[in-house]
Design a protein around this motif. Structure first.
Motif, short mmCIF file in Angstrom:
data_model
loop_
_atom_site.label_atom_id
_atom_site.label_comp_id
_atom_site.label_asym_id
_atom_site.label_seq_id
_atom_site.Cartn_x
_atom_site.Cartn_y
_atom_site.Cartn_z
N GLY A 159 2.17 4.73 0.81
CA GLY A 159 2.03 5.72 1.85
C GLY A 159 2.32 7.12 1.32
O GLY A 159 2.80 7.28 0.20
N THR A 202 0.84 -1.19 0.00
CA THR A 202 0.00 0.00 0.00
C THR A 202 0.88 1.24 0.00
O THR A 202 1.81 1.36 0.81
CB THR A 202 -0.92 0.02 1.23
OG1 THR A 202 -1.73 -1.15 1.22
CG2 THR A 202 -1.82 1.25 1.20
N ARG A 238 0.64 6.90 -6.38
CA ARG A 238 -0.29 7.81 -5.73
C ARG A 238 -0.64 7.25 -4.35
O ARG A 238 -0.83 6.04 -4.19
CB ARG A 238 -1.56 7.97 -6.56
CG ARG A 238 -1.31 8.55 -7.95
CD ARG A 238 -2.56 8.57 -8.78
NE ARG A 238 -2.33 9.11 -10.12
CZ ARG A 238 -3.24 9.15 -11.10
NH1 ARG A 238 -4.47 8.68 -10.85
NH2 ARG A 238 -2.94 9.65 -12.27
N GLU A 239 -0.71 8.12 -3.37
CA GLU A 239 -1.01 7.68 -2.02
C GLU A 239 -2.31 6.89 -1.97
O GLU A 239 -3.31 7.26 -2.59
CB GLU A 239 -1.11 8.89 -1.09
CG GLU A 239 -1.37 8.52 0.37
CD GLU A 239 -1.50 9.72 1.27
OE1 GLU A 239 -1.84 9.54 2.46
OE2 GLU A 239 -1.26 10.87 0.79
N GLY A 240 -2.26 5.77 -1.26
CA GLY A 240 -3.44 4.94 -1.07
C GLY A 240 -3.61 3.83 -2.07
O GLY A 240 -4.46 2.94 -1.87
N GLU A 241 -2.84 3.83 -3.15
CA GLU A 241 -2.94 2.74 -4.13
C GLU A 241 -2.48 1.43 -3.48
O GLU A 241 -1.55 1.41 -2.66
CB GLU A 241 -2.07 3.03 -5.35
CG GLU A 241 -2.62 4.13 -6.25
CD GLU A 241 -1.73 4.38 -7.45
OE1 GLU A 241 -2.25 4.45 -8.58
OE2 GLU A 241 -0.50 4.51 -7.27
N VAL A 242 -3.14 0.35 -3.88
CA VAL A 242 -2.80 -0.97 -3.36
C VAL A 242 -2.39 -1.87 -4.53
O VAL A 242 -3.17 -2.07 -5.47
CB VAL A 242 -3.98 -1.61 -2.60
CG1 VAL A 242 -3.61 -3.01 -2.11
CG2 VAL A 242 -4.39 -0.73 -1.43
N ASP A 272 -5.87 -2.86 -7.34
CA ASP A 272 -7.30 -2.94 -7.03
C ASP A 272 -7.96 -4.10 -7.77
O ASP A 272 -9.08 -3.98 -8.28
CB ASP A 272 -7.99 -1.62 -7.37
CG ASP A 272 -7.41 -0.45 -6.59
OD1 ASP A 272 -7.00 -0.67 -5.42
OD2 ASP A 272 -7.33 0.66 -7.15
#
Length: 351
Positions: free
Chosen positions: A25, A23, A73-77, A61
């Motif tokens: 940060g 993930t 990008r922040e939050g991408e998994v 995702d």
């Protein structure tokens, strides 16, 4: 950055395996995807991660994501699907060897730059061990284990020069004892930035794995428990570019000889960089080009072109001397640097 292991989504077109999930940060936003993932795990090199991404082994995702250059990008998994484990047992391969000496106990070779010594993640074939298995059959010493049969010491992939390999356990043990007691003659030739002052000396700083980059070694204080003893004796052989770089008579590069008492990973490369004279072409501890070398005339233009094409550390294991572990005979081998090293040296001599 959050990290965990989970099972793959059932709808993705890959065989079942343990997956690595990452993930992004806030501190990682803007980083390049393949480099970021390779920095999170020791399992795969950046080149390997890039190939896996381009081959469809990464999802974002739940959907396949195949752009290794993507800026995070922040939050991408992201979920990486490791390939099935490769068979670690090296296989014989018909790879030419430059054999300097061979008997029933030892084989001494002149290793070319670009040849990995033994198999490891990302290099399960095409190594010196694969070539030795083809050349020597099953006679190599087993002390080093399945992955490193006969290997008593190593040279970095891009370092050329003399190596000795043991064909049986008695020879391996005898050579290892000489390494441990520092009864081995080892001399290396290197081309470094600038000119060491004084022109000869001893570097006696412990080395340990770098805390900031798992691929690098670093000089550490004598009070650090992880530091391992490392001693390098150096001597300038030939300076290059005196007076041509307007450095008040200093050299822009120098040929040096290094003799080792210890054999730590990247020892010469780290020690010379630590005293301000990294090896020309060194991708880990050096810097691009040669500071002070400017396109002022034909000789400089030619030198610049050769330096730009030299993409490895300018390091050659020139001399290896030791006592035959079974016969007691004194053996000493000396080889000239390879053509790319010689060409670099020749153009620098013209400055």
């Amino acid at each position: 950055m959050a990290f965990d292991i989970k099972r793959r989504p059932a709808h993705l077109p890959f065989p079942m395996t343990d997956d690595l999930t990452f993930t992004v940060g806030p501190e990682d936003a803007g980083a390049r995807l393949d480099k970021w993932i390779s920095d999170q795990t020791d399992a795969f090199s950046r080149a390997r991660v890039k190939a896996m991404i381009e081959g469809g082994a990464l999802s974002r995702d739940g959907e396949v994501f195949a752009d290794p250059k993507w800026k995070l990008r922040e939050g991408e998994v992201f979920t990486l699907l490791p390939p099935p484990p490769e068979d670690p047992t090296p296989k014989p391969q018909d790879i030419p060897l430059d054999v300097l000496f061979e008997d029933g106990d030892l084989i001494v070779i002149n290793k070319p730059a670009g040849l990995v010594v033994h198999p490891a993640a990302g290099n399960w074939s095409g190594t010196l061990v694969n070539a030795l298995l083809y050349h020597c059959g099953d006679t190599l010493s087993g002390i080093g284990g399945v992955i490193r049969p006969g290997i008593v010491h190593r040279l970095d992939k891009e370092t050329s020069g003399v190596m000795v390999v043991a064909k049986n356990d008695r020879a391996h043990q005898g050579l290892s004892e000489q390494w441990q007691t520092h009864d081995i003659e080892r001399a290396y030739l290197a081309i470094v930035h600038g000119s060491p002052r004084p022109t000869m000396g001893t570097i006696d700083w412990p080395l340990a794995r770098s805390s900031g980059d798992r691929k690098k070694m670093a000089v550490v204080g004598f009070d650090r428990p992880e530091g391992k003893e490392a001693t390098t004796h150096f001597k300038r052989i030939e300076p290059y570019g005196i007076g041509r770089a307007k450095l008040e008579g200093d050299a822009i590069a120098s040929l040096i000889e290094c003799r080792l008492e210890t054999g730590r990973t990247h020892q010469i490369r780290v020690h010379m960089s630590h005293i301000g004279h990294p090896l020309v072409g060194d991708p880990l501890y050096g810097r691009p080009g040669i500071p002070g070398l400017r396109p002022s005339d034909e000789a400089a233009e030619k030198a610049l072109a050769v330096v730009a094409k030299f993409k490895r550390q300018a390091l050659h294991a020139a001399i290896l001397g030791f006592e035959h572990p079974l016969t007691g005979e004194e053996l000493r081998f000396e080889t000239d640097p390879p053509k790319d090293f010689e060409k670099l040296r020749d153009v620098l001599r013209q400055l």
